[in-house]
Design an enzyme around this catalytic site. Structure first.
Site, PDB file in Angstrom:
ATOM      1  N   HIS A  96       7.606  -2.169  45.540  1.00  0.00           N
ATOM      2  CA  HIS A  96       8.405  -2.586  44.390  1.00  0.00           C
ATOM      3  C   HIS A  96       8.409  -4.112  44.302  1.00  0.00           C
ATOM      4  CE1 HIS A  96      11.459  -1.408  41.358  1.00  0.00           C
ATOM      5  NE2 HIS A  96      11.834  -2.662  41.494  1.00  0.00           N
ATOM      6  N   LYS A 147      17.257   2.735  43.937  1.00  0.00           N
ATOM      7  CA  LYS A 147      16.141   3.550  43.425  1.00  0.00           C
ATOM      8  C   LYS A 147      15.198   3.923  44.557  1.00  0.00           C
ATOM      9  CE  LYS A 147      15.065   0.391  40.387  1.00  0.00           C
ATOM     10  NZ  LYS A 147      15.413  -0.541  39.335  1.00  0.00           N
ATOM     11  N   SER A 204      20.202  -2.718  42.899  1.00  0.00           N
ATOM     12  CA  SER A 204      19.412  -2.041  41.864  1.00  0.00           C
ATOM     13  C   SER A 204      18.107  -1.500  42.474  1.00  0.00           C
ATOM     14  CB  SER A 204      19.109  -3.034  40.734  1.00  0.00           C
ATOM     15  OG  SER A 204      18.068  -2.591  39.916  1.00  0.00           O
ATOM     16  N   ASP A 254      21.979   2.990  38.052  1.00  0.00           N
ATOM     17  CA  ASP A 254      21.127   1.798  37.955  1.00  0.00           C
ATOM     18  C   ASP A 254      20.494   1.709  36.574  1.00  0.00           C
ATOM     19  OD1 ASP A 254      19.521  -0.505  38.842  1.00  0.00           O
ATOM     20  OD2 ASP A 254      17.879   0.905  38.520  1.00  0.00           O
ATOM     21  N   ARG A 290      22.646  -5.271  32.206  1.00  0.00           N
ATOM     22  CA  ARG A 290      22.428  -6.606  32.773  1.00  0.00           C
ATOM     23  C   ARG A 290      21.364  -7.360  31.993  1.00  0.00           C
ATOM     24  NH1 ARG A 290      20.320  -5.166  37.979  1.00  0.00           N
ATOM     25  NH2 ARG A 290      20.052  -7.377  38.336  1.00  0.00           N
TER      26      ARG A 290
HETATM   27  N1  URA Z   1      13.937  -5.044  39.450  1.00  0.00           N
HETATM   28  C1  URA Z   1      14.868  -4.050  39.524  1.00  0.00           C
HETATM   29  O1  URA Z   1      14.525  -2.886  39.706  1.00  0.00           O
HETATM   30  N2  URA Z   1      16.146  -4.391  39.406  1.00  0.00           N
HETATM   31  C2  URA Z   1      16.558  -5.656  39.212  1.00  0.00           C
HETATM   32  O2  URA Z   1      17.747  -5.888  39.144  1.00  0.00           O
HETATM   33  C3  URA Z   1      15.601  -6.685  39.114  1.00  0.00           C
HETATM   34  C4  URA Z   1      14.277  -6.363  39.239  1.00  0.00           C
END
Ligand code: URA
Length: 439
Positions: free
Chosen positions: A82, A187, A183, A161, A168
């Site tokens: 990620h 996930k 966040s 999220d 956000r």
């Molecule tokens: N990527 C994400 O999944 N969440 C964030 O808050 C910022 C970047």
């Protein structure tokens, strides 16, 4: 318990309890707490921050707001990756087939663009026929059969999220360490992989503008993941300059395919090799040097590109496009952005480049905006290059009526100078549970 009191407590710098965090996450997910109260709380958190204990609780409350995926049906150590987001950050598209071609199952959940940054799901959807909406069963079957699948976050995976992310994005509360860490890690924990490599970007095009902030975010995420029994590492990579030359959805797919074919831009290829090597190390494939050699070998022998084709075919894509890019949707118009003077490019703000690309239609200005998959920018001159007045700095693609605003945005981050600026490293550090190794 009242949401009003939770907002006031955080506004005044207090530490929220586990019960208060669960109250607002569960109430917001069920639609019982309105966006305006959660926006106020996000802004209070933005200014007052959260302790590590609060961030852990927030992550777990968000991870458990929906389904916790069980990937035990996939054989072997599953790895995910990620990125905290960037401009022209297309590494996932190239490196995941590399890792799968080395025999490590890749079960990747990806997101859409956020703010000025792009998202893997939007990029993949620019590919004709490709579906990112797999069921969990199809996802597991594809990983078992061909070793790789990439899908979007399902409606029931960390739904808290999903709602907070969108909120956000439009309330200027993205770049906040505890909010980004919770966040991403909610996930990643909910999506069930055994090992997770995080790419924490740093610089003008990233949410974290300095290396120290990026290391702080990386340490927090590594600690959350390790605490929950996952193997996690984070690389701190440069995002002062976009990676490669292309920004925009189909443009980025093309450039990442060039990496797999062995003729991608040097900076993008190098970062992909380092990320792939670290994913392989996390999966227990060997030492960093052995893993890098494996990643290089699957590019050289064509097996990574072949793996990518298998993935595109398995998810409904028309794989002829990978050999003939003219089959992608074509842009309505093109525009050359010319240099106004001679000199070195000493700054070329990547956030401004990302915002220019959003103005062209490659990203969303508000929730739910449709994308122009062919829109975007090809950079001909990057930070450190010398340009002559009248030379093309970049080509813009998209609808002609968008070029003027995008050009003004791009130019607002451009600085010329007489001296060549110092070259920035591509990778600054590796953060693991054992500490920080700075390069
Ligand atoms: N990527 C994400 O999944 N969440 C964030 O808050 C910022 C970047």
């Amino acid at each position: 318990m009242r949401m009003y009191d939770i907002i006031m407590k955080k506004r005044n710098g207090g530490e929220l309890s586990k019960e208060e965090i669960h109250f607002f996450i569960e109430g917001y997910t069920r639609g019982e707490i309105p966006d305006y109260q959660v926006s106020a709380l996000m802004m209070a958190i933005y200014f007052q921050k959260m302790t590590e204990k609060e961030t852990y609780e927030l992550t777990m409350a968000m991870a458990h707001s929906g389904e916790m995926l069980d990937l035990s049906g996939i054989h072997g150590c599953k790895v995910d990756k990620h990125s905290t987001g960037g401009v022209g950050d297309k590494t996932s598209l190239a490196l995941t087939p590399m890792v799968a071609a080395c025999g490590i199952p890749v079960a990747k959940m990806s997101g859409r663009g956020l703010g000025h940054t792009g998202g893997t799901i939007d990029k993949l959807e620019s590919f004709p026929g490709f579906s990112t909406s797999l069921t969990t069963k199809q996802f597991i079957e594809n990983v078992n059969r061909i070793g790789i699948a990439i899908m979007g976050q399902t409606a029931d995976l960390a739904p808290a999220d999903k709602k907070l992310y969108a909120l956000r994005d439009v309330t200027a509360t993205v770049s906040c360490i505890p909010l980004i860490a919770s966040s991403i890690m909610s996930k990643k924990l909910a999506s069930g992989s055994d090992a997770i490599l995080l790419d924490v970007t740093t610089g003008t095009g990233a949410f974290m503008k300095t290396v120290d902030q990026s290391i702080e975010l990386a340490k927090l995420m590594v600690s959350i993941g390790t605490h929950h029994g996952r193997r996690v590492a984070a690389m701190i990579t440069d995002m002062d300059t976009p990676l490669g030359h292309n920004i925009g959805n189909s443009l980025e797919v093309m450039e990442s395919m060039d990496v797999l074919k062995g003729h991608g831009p040097a900076d993008l290829t190098e970062v992909c090799l380092q990320l792939a090597a670290n994913m392989l190390v996390l999966a227990g494939k060997g030492t960093p040097a052995e893993c890098r050699a494996m990643a290089q070998a699957v590019i050289a022998d064509g097996s990574a590109f072949a793996k990518c084709k298998e993935m595109f075919a398995a998810q409904g894509g028309d794989t002829r496009v990978l050999d003939d890019y003219s089959l992608f949707e074509q842009p309505a118009a093109r525009y050359e952005l010319l240099a106004e003077q001679d000199g070195y490019i000493v700054a070329n703000d990547a956030e401004k480049i990302g915002s220019a690309s959003v103005l062209l239609g490659a990203g969303r200005q508000k929730k739910g905006d449709p994308l122009d998959f062919a829109a975007g920018i090809t950079l001909h001159k990057k930070r450190g290059d010398y340009v002559h007045k009248g030379e093309s700095l970049a080509t813009f693609y998209g609808a002609a009526d968008k070029f003027e605003a995008a050009a003004a945005e791009y130019r607002s981050g451009l600085v010329y100078g007489a001296e060549k600026p110092e070259e920035a490293p591509l990778v600054y550090a590796l953060v693991t549970k054992d500490g920080v190794e700075r390069y």
